[in-house]
Scaffold this active site. Sequence first.
Site, PDB file in Angstrom:
ATOM      1  CG  HIS A  37     -95.563   1.559  72.273  1.00 39.51           C
ATOM      2  ND1 HIS A  37     -95.059   1.097  73.461  1.00 39.51           N
ATOM      3  CD2 HIS A  37     -96.821   1.992  72.545  1.00 39.51           C
ATOM      4  CE1 HIS A  37     -95.971   1.221  74.411  1.00 39.51           C
ATOM      5  NE2 HIS A  37     -97.059   1.775  73.886  1.00 39.51           N
ATOM      6  CG  ASP A  39     -89.755   6.088  72.988  1.00 38.69           C
ATOM      7  OD1 ASP A  39     -90.227   4.927  72.997  1.00 38.69           O
ATOM      8  OD2 ASP A  39     -89.838   6.864  73.973  1.00 38.69           O
ATOM      9  CB  SER A 128    -103.839  10.908  82.720  1.00 42.55           C
ATOM     10  OG  SER A 128    -102.727  11.771  82.792  1.00 42.55           O
ATOM     11  CG  LEU A 130    -101.858  13.337  79.595  1.00 45.47           C
ATOM     12  CD1 LEU A 130    -102.824  14.444  80.017  1.00 45.47           C
ATOM     13  CD2 LEU A 130    -101.738  13.306  78.072  1.00 45.47           C
ATOM     14  CB  SER A 131     -95.160  12.351  80.547  1.00 40.84           C
ATOM     15  OG  SER A 131     -95.102  11.470  79.490  1.00 40.84           O
ATOM     16  CB  SER A 133     -93.526   9.221  86.194  1.00 41.94           C
ATOM     17  OG  SER A 133     -93.767   8.685  84.929  1.00 41.94           O
ATOM     18  CG  ASP A 178     -92.889   9.724  78.038  1.00 39.56           C
ATOM     19  OD1 ASP A 178     -93.169   9.812  76.822  1.00 39.56           O
ATOM     20  OD2 ASP A 178     -93.311   8.811  78.769  1.00 39.56           O
TER      21      ASP A 178
HETATM   22  C1  GLA Z   1     -94.283   5.661  77.522  1.00 39.05           C
HETATM   23  C2  GLA Z   1     -92.748   5.698  77.534  1.00 39.05           C
HETATM   24  C3  GLA Z   1     -92.198   6.375  76.272  1.00 39.05           C
HETATM   25  C4  GLA Z   1     -92.836   5.811  75.006  1.00 39.05           C
HETATM   26  C5  GLA Z   1     -94.361   5.734  75.136  1.00 39.05           C
HETATM   27  C6  GLA Z   1     -95.003   5.024  73.990  1.00 39.05           C
HETATM   28  O1  GLA Z   1     -94.814   6.940  77.653  1.00 39.05           O
HETATM   29  O2  GLA Z   1     -92.261   6.358  78.667  1.00 39.05           O
HETATM   30  O3  GLA Z   1     -90.802   6.270  76.238  1.00 39.05           O
HETATM   31  O4  GLA Z   1     -92.300   4.558  74.695  1.00 39.05           O
HETATM   32  O5  GLA Z   1     -94.760   5.078  76.325  1.00 39.05           O
HETATM   33  O6  GLA Z   1     -94.819   5.715  72.804  1.00 39.05           O
END
Ligand code: GLA
Length: 392
Positions: A37, A39, A128, A130-131, A133, A178
């Site tokens: 949190h 970025d 989860s 782990l991105s 999306s 991400d």
């Molecule tokens: C999500 C958002 C990122 C980042 C994280 C927290 O994954 O997509 O941009 O803010 O939360 O670090």
Amino acid sequence: MSEKEILESMKAKFTEIFGGEGTAYFAPGRVNMIGEHTDYNGGHVFPCALTLGTYAIVKKRDDAVIRMASMNIDDAKITEMSVDNYEEKTEGHWTNYTRGVIWALKEKGCKVSSGFDVLYYGNIPAGSGLSSSASLEVLTALYLKDIFGFDAVSQLDLAYLGQKAESDFVGMKCGIMDQFASAMGKENAAMFLETDTMKFDYLPLVLDGAKIVITNSMVKHELASSEYNTRRAECEAAVKELNKKHDITTLGQLSVEEFDADCELISDETKRRRAKHAVYENDRTIRAVEALKANDITTFGKLMNESHTSLRDDYEVSCPEIDDLVAWAWEIDGVYGSRITGGGFGGCTVSIIADDAISKYQETAKARYMEKYSKEPEFYVVTPGEGAHKIG
Ligand code: GLA
């Protein structure tokens, strides 16, 4: 399944549902080691790409029809749209991410001029943290660039396009981390990114005698999007109050000392805690990377633990299941550090664990988790992988 097996089964499915053959592409998910949190607060992050991610097989068409299917959803049921009506979202539908990328490209002056058929398959568990999306967005930007010849779109642009799709089309006001990690990842390296300037460095992340272990709490982060936007707004409101004395546009521009001296300018106690997390977490991330450069995994791990405490108490983005997994990890000899990773409200923890303590950690976490929550966590021992690329 190995990559080879995934591609074989995708190719067979593609021929079955669309006919013919297409070209294969891949974009990874990510795990963030520290800098959570920060970025969208103009601070530093330290993620790495995974070898898990999303694959696509794509073929351009001569007409205006776009057909999309995912082997993860409804047995690859086809969603059909056209180059003229792809902007019509269906609330909560997975194609909103891919539609958003076509829209973001158009906004950049790269118009998708004909239809295409695409089949996706992802091996990151959805929800989860782990991105999955971001990997879907970056992947879509990558293959569209390739099949439509958008040569002006750079590898870094894939990240911006994905972020724009998620933020302005889907509506989750995410930062750049991400999509950046998914587009720019490098094998065996983590990325130290300053989001204010977008300057970044690759740092080797192969640990001597230890590994990165991800633990999936199997709690899906459903609250994430609305709470996420709230946190972001709280930080922006805190900046406004700090502006009475500090000429800053983001919390990342404030040092810990400046924050401590002037935090009372933030009238609301909750917003003060949110801002504290953002400022301190940025500082921790810079110190953690310094420690890693000096091969000091012990300090790196301690900073990961402090990051978790701050996310739990000040930023309030954790949940009981994750707090337990982290607390149990901290009790085990050989665990250097453990924390929640990603947006929060469920998802995964990331830990650095000595090789000879990994099985003890996994056995203990599994037994205690099963006993308390009657469900089994999943473990992934990972190494950093390559960013988005064409497979062919
Ligand atoms: C999500 C958002 C990122 C980042 C994280 C927290 O994954 O997509 O941009 O803010 O939360 O670090």
